[in-house]
Design a protein around this motif. Structure first.
Motif, PDB file in Angstrom:
ATOM      1  N   VAL A 164      11.022 -37.406   1.831  1.00 56.50           N
ATOM      2  CA  VAL A 164      12.165 -37.233   2.730  1.00 56.50           C
ATOM      3  C   VAL A 164      13.428 -37.798   2.082  1.00 56.50           C
ATOM      4  N   ALA A 165      13.308 -38.982   1.489  1.00 57.58           N
ATOM      5  CA  ALA A 165      14.458 -39.607   0.846  1.00 57.58           C
ATOM      6  C   ALA A 165      15.019 -38.731  -0.266  1.00 57.58           C
ATOM      7  N   ALA A 166      14.124 -38.158  -1.078  1.00 57.86           N
ATOM      8  CA  ALA A 166      14.574 -37.298  -2.170  1.00 57.86           C
ATOM      9  C   ALA A 166      15.308 -36.069  -1.636  1.00 57.86           C
ATOM     10  N   LYS A 167      14.780 -35.477  -0.560  1.00 57.57           N
ATOM     11  CA  LYS A 167      15.414 -34.301   0.029  1.00 57.57           C
ATOM     12  C   LYS A 167      16.754 -34.651   0.663  1.00 57.57           C
ATOM     13  N   ARG A 168      16.812 -35.799   1.310  1.00 58.02           N
ATOM     14  CA  ARG A 168      18.029 -36.199   2.018  1.00 58.02           C
ATOM     15  C   ARG A 168      19.133 -36.681   1.078  1.00 58.02           C
ATOM     16  N   LEU A 169      18.766 -37.337  -0.004  1.00 58.72           N
ATOM     17  CA  LEU A 169      19.756 -38.002  -0.844  1.00 58.72           C
ATOM     18  C   LEU A 169      20.158 -37.220  -2.089  1.00 58.72           C
ATOM     19  N   SER A 170      19.267 -36.381  -2.594  1.00 57.43           N
ATOM     20  CA  SER A 170      19.540 -35.725  -3.870  1.00 57.43           C
ATOM     21  C   SER A 170      20.631 -34.670  -3.757  1.00 57.43           C
ATOM     22  N   ASP A 171      21.499 -34.637  -4.753  1.00 57.82           N
ATOM     23  CA  ASP A 171      22.511 -33.587  -4.833  1.00 57.82           C
ATOM     24  C   ASP A 171      22.102 -32.513  -5.840  1.00 57.82           C
ATOM     25  N   ILE A 172      20.829 -32.569  -6.263  1.00 63.78           N
ATOM     26  CA  ILE A 172      20.298 -31.590  -7.210  1.00 63.78           C
ATOM     27  C   ILE A 172      19.151 -30.839  -6.551  1.00 63.78           C
ATOM     28  N   ASP A 173      19.216 -29.525  -6.544  1.00 62.45           N
ATOM     29  CA  ASP A 173      18.127 -28.734  -5.976  1.00 62.45           C
ATOM     30  C   ASP A 173      16.862 -28.883  -6.812  1.00 62.45           C
ATOM     31  N   GLY A 174      15.724 -28.947  -6.129  1.00 57.05           N
ATOM     32  CA  GLY A 174      14.452 -28.877  -6.831  1.00 57.05           C
ATOM     33  C   GLY A 174      13.838 -30.198  -7.232  1.00 57.05           C
ATOM     34  N   ILE A 175      14.499 -31.330  -6.962  1.00 56.38           N
ATOM     35  CA  ILE A 175      13.884 -32.619  -7.257  1.00 56.38           C
ATOM     36  C   ILE A 175      13.191 -33.119  -6.004  1.00 56.38           C
ATOM     37  N   THR A 176      11.863 -33.153  -6.048  1.00 59.03           N
ATOM     38  CA  THR A 176      11.095 -33.552  -4.870  1.00 59.03           C
ATOM     39  C   THR A 176      10.420 -34.908  -5.059  1.00 59.03           C
ATOM     40  N   THR A 177      10.201 -35.343  -6.258  1.00 58.28           N
ATOM     41  CA  THR A 177       9.593 -36.605  -6.701  1.00 58.28           C
ATOM     42  C   THR A 177       8.090 -36.701  -6.458  1.00 58.28           C
ATOM     43  N   THR A 178       7.536 -35.991  -5.482  1.00 65.34           N
ATOM     44  CA  THR A 178       6.110 -36.142  -5.196  1.00 65.34           C
ATOM     45  C   THR A 178       5.271 -34.945  -5.615  1.00 65.34           C
ATOM     46  N   TYR A 179       5.863 -33.842  -5.952  1.00 68.28           N
ATOM     47  CA  TYR A 179       5.089 -32.703  -6.447  1.00 68.28           C
ATOM     48  C   TYR A 179       5.941 -31.918  -7.436  1.00 68.28           C
ATOM     49  N   VAL A 180       5.290 -31.385  -8.442  1.00 70.10           N
ATOM     50  CA  VAL A 180       5.986 -30.785  -9.578  1.00 70.10           C
ATOM     51  C   VAL A 180       6.307 -29.312  -9.365  1.00 70.10           C
ATOM     52  N   THR A 181       5.504 -28.610  -8.577  1.00 69.12           N
ATOM     53  CA  THR A 181       5.652 -27.152  -8.462  1.00 69.12           C
ATOM     54  C   THR A 181       7.058 -26.737  -8.058  1.00 69.12           C
ATOM     55  N   GLY A 182       7.615 -27.408  -7.046  1.00 71.19           N
ATOM     56  CA  GLY A 182       8.960 -27.058  -6.597  1.00 71.19           C
ATOM     57  C   GLY A 182      10.005 -27.297  -7.672  1.00 71.19           C
ATOM     58  N   SER A 183       9.905 -28.449  -8.353  1.00 74.32           N
ATOM     59  CA  SER A 183      10.860 -28.754  -9.425  1.00 74.32           C
ATOM     60  C   SER A 183      10.726 -27.772 -10.583  1.00 74.32           C
ATOM     61  N   LEU A 184       9.489 -27.438 -10.937  1.00 72.98           N
ATOM     62  CA  LEU A 184       9.257 -26.508 -12.039  1.00 72.98           C
ATOM     63  C   LEU A 184       9.766 -25.113 -11.695  1.00 72.98           C
ATOM     64  N   THR A 185       9.554 -24.693 -10.451  1.00 76.48           N
ATOM     65  CA  THR A 185      10.032 -23.378 -10.018  1.00 76.48           C
ATOM     66  C   THR A 185      11.545 -23.293 -10.103  1.00 76.48           C
ATOM     67  N   THR A 186      12.239 -24.324  -9.594  1.00 75.40           N
ATOM     68  CA  THR A 186      13.698 -24.327  -9.640  1.00 75.40           C
ATOM     69  C   THR A 186      14.198 -24.373 -11.072  1.00 75.40           C
ATOM     70  N   THR A 187      13.516 -25.136 -11.915  1.00 73.11           N
ATOM     71  CA  THR A 187      13.905 -25.227 -13.321  1.00 73.11           C
ATOM     72  C   THR A 187      13.805 -23.870 -14.015  1.00 73.11           C
ATOM     73  N   MET A 188      12.695 -23.183 -13.827  1.00 73.94           N
ATOM     74  CA  MET A 188      12.515 -21.880 -14.460  1.00 73.94           C
ATOM     75  C   MET A 188      13.479 -20.835 -13.887  1.00 73.94           C
ATOM     76  N   GLN A 189      13.728 -20.914 -12.586  1.00 79.59           N
ATOM     77  CA  GLN A 189      14.683 -19.988 -11.970  1.00 79.59           C
ATOM     78  C   GLN A 189      16.076 -20.185 -12.551  1.00 79.59           C
ATOM     79  N   ASP A 190      16.490 -21.458 -12.679  1.00 76.05           N
ATOM     80  CA  ASP A 190      17.818 -21.727 -13.221  1.00 76.05           C
ATOM     81  C   ASP A 190      17.922 -21.358 -14.693  1.00 76.05           C
ATOM     82  N   LEU A 191      16.835 -21.542 -15.435  1.00 83.43           N
ATOM     83  CA  LEU A 191      16.848 -21.098 -16.831  1.00 83.43           C
ATOM     84  C   LEU A 191      17.001 -19.584 -16.922  1.00 83.43           C
TER      85      LEU A 191
END
Length: 224
Positions: free
Chosen positions: A138-165
């Motif tokens: 919740v903290a990561a979702k509420r505080l982060s100004d970067i899309d895709g950083i979830t801190t507890t699972y990699v799939t979401g971050s990896l998906t956003t990273t590949m999409q942005d690439l």
């Protein structure tokens, strides 16, 4: 109203990713093969009914999922007001500080049982750890100004990273990659610590999560 330099927040989020990897490694190796951050993995483990020791693993996995889901709901519900008010300091205090405290209780219980808790205590420890990681999410979702950083699972971050690439977007890529790399790094460290000193298994997640909360707190500066 509060504002915050991005660098401190980003560092705290990467540290939280490291702590989540450490918590998951400890839980999987020491708590009946269960995850406390990776809920997808828990649901799969609960469904693998031919696996040796499945009933115990399924019980612990479902406890983790239930705790994570309930605390996630409560965290989002009770932090909405601070988001609307832009009160980042209170968000850190209401989410990251209790998350770190819960991980501290995990350490205490683990040591008090001689690093050999029975199934009931294991379930309690799993619930505490999963709840702590839900608050972290919740903290990561509420505080982060970067899309895709979830801190507890990699799939979401990896998906956003590949999409942005693929779409040639560079914003936040470095910190997403650092967050992804921090998860297995935390798992490696926690595994090594658990191998060397069984009683110190949950300490890695607790120490790093506490340090991340401390890093996040001073980043807030009052403005008029």
């Amino acid at each position: 109203m509060t504002t915050a330099p991005s660098a401190r927040l980003h560092l705290a989020l990467v540290m939280l990713s490291f702590a989540a990897g450490a918590a998951d490694a400890f839980a999987f190796l020491a708590l009946s093969g269960t995850f406390t951050a990776n809920m997808t993995g828990n649901l799969v483990l609960a469904a693998m009914f031919t696996r040796p020791g499945w009933l115990r693993t399924a019980l612990c996995a479902l406890v983790a999922v239930a705790s994570f889901a309930v605390v996630l709901y409560l965290g989002f519900r009770h932090s909405r007001g601070q988001v609307l008010a832009g009160d980042h300091r209170r968000l850190v205090r209401r989410l990251l500080v209790p998350s770190s405290a819960a991980q501290g209780v995990v350490v205490v219980v683990w040591l008090a049982t001689g690093a050999a808790p029975d199934v009931a205590v294991q379930c309690a420890v799993i619930a505490l750890s999963a709840g702590a990681l839900a608050l972290q999410t919740v903290a990561a979702k509420r505080l982060s100004d970067i899309d895709g950083i979830t801190t507890t699972y990699v799939t979401g971050s990896l998906t956003t990273t590949m999409q942005d690439l693929a779409e040639r977007h560079d914003a936040g890529q470095l910190f997403r990659l650092l967050s992804i790399a921090a998860v297995p790094a935390g798992a490696v460290v926690a595994t090594a610590v658990l191998h060397l000193a069984l009683g110190a298994g949950p300490l890695v997640a607790f120490v790093v999560a506490t340090a991340a909360a401390l890093v996040a707190l001073p980043r807030i500066r009052r403005t008029t």
